[in-house]
Design an enzyme around this catalytic site. Sequence first.
Site: not given
Length: 471
Positions: A150, A347
């Site tokens: 992430d 992201d």
Amino acid sequence: MATPISLAFLPYVFLFLLCPLCSLKKGQTVAANETTKSCFRNVNVNSLLPSSVCDHSNKVLNKASSLKVVSRYGPCTVTGDPKTFPSAAEILRQDQLRVKSIRAKLSMNSSTTGAFDEMKTTVPTTHFGGAYAVTVGLGTPKKDFSLLFDTGSDLTWTQCEPCLGGCFPQNEEKFDPTKSTSYKNLSCSSEPCKSIAKESAQDCTSSNTCLYGVKYGSGYTVGFLATETLTITPSDVFENFVIGCGQRNGGTFSRTAGLLGLGRSPIALPSQTSSTYKNLFSYCLPASSSSTGHLSFGGGVSQAAKFTPITSKIPELYGLDVSGISVGGRKLAIDPSVFRTTGTIIDSGTTLTFLPSTAHSALSSAFQEMMTNYTLTNGTSDFHPCYDLSKHANDNITIPQISIFFEGGVEVDIDDSGILISVNGLEEVCLAFIDNGNDKELAIFGNVQQKTYEVVYDVAKGMVGFAPKGC
């Protein structure tokens, strides 16, 4: 005798005439067996639905420090627990929770007074937004664990025995620190403990052991801050790597063991491994959940990569400056200030791309104008425009190319897999971009629109690059 041309066909005549501009605007020389850039894409309708068979990609960058990437859903999952791909509504729900968390992180006050106690007692157990996993080793002797990676998170953590406050189900045995000779809890006076206090809730035990607490848009982890040996590959082993040893963890993490933090803080993996990898990493997300990609660290950068600066306006995350959008080779008339108002981040954990309302309205209108050959449905409150493609099963359809432009003249042509999303089988297939609801909220370039690109994070130089056909 000339045959009259249907008025409905005129937009396609115009776009056909426009297409040579798409091919020639970059001044590329094209050989006889090469294909020029097209304004439209031919897409097999069945490719919009999940597959039940894993197709392992052999295309990995020529780097020693490279890990296989798999979707948390589908037949390639490392958890050994293939799942039915979630509905578009569920994907959006997870995204919305994550987006709310990201926006809260940007506005979070540096004080965490009371937050640790709240995290221990009131955090809801729901889904986490991270979508892709890799396998790394922890401890001495090494044990392998699948972790969701992430770019929007900093701390790397895994669930730890004895799970004093409860843990979520995972495929591998949970990490047992008592069986590792290299595990060591950190004290509250340590620099990592002081650093984590800036990123999350932080507390101390009566024996001065550092405690951390991280709350995501969905899910949470609370535990001991520690150092441990991290093994990326047999030749890349990092001693005294700061991790979270989670003792109370909640959420559905698709039976993975935790999270690999690729964010921008000193506690994140790129900073902790900078002496070896020079704060450089890249990934390629596969076009389908039934394929694999890769996550690579350090090494050379693809010559095909085009770079745009990481903006300083959003220091906590990887902010980029979007300058425009094109549909079918036509640059949309969107004032650049629309994108600059709050900014945009890239992201890996948000699935869909969230756009300012003005930009989304222009995109959806232009897309709809170029899709008049297909049956328009009523759509949903969140997804539009949408089409009934059930009559085209097993056929190819023609859809307009969508491109996103970033500062520095970087143009990212969205892969076929990032343009449409199945909302209800083939009876409702929709544009895979979401309206922020206004022009004031942070925009997010999601992972669906990043598919098949090698996305390069050269953090040391403050740049993000995109190279096509990465996997």
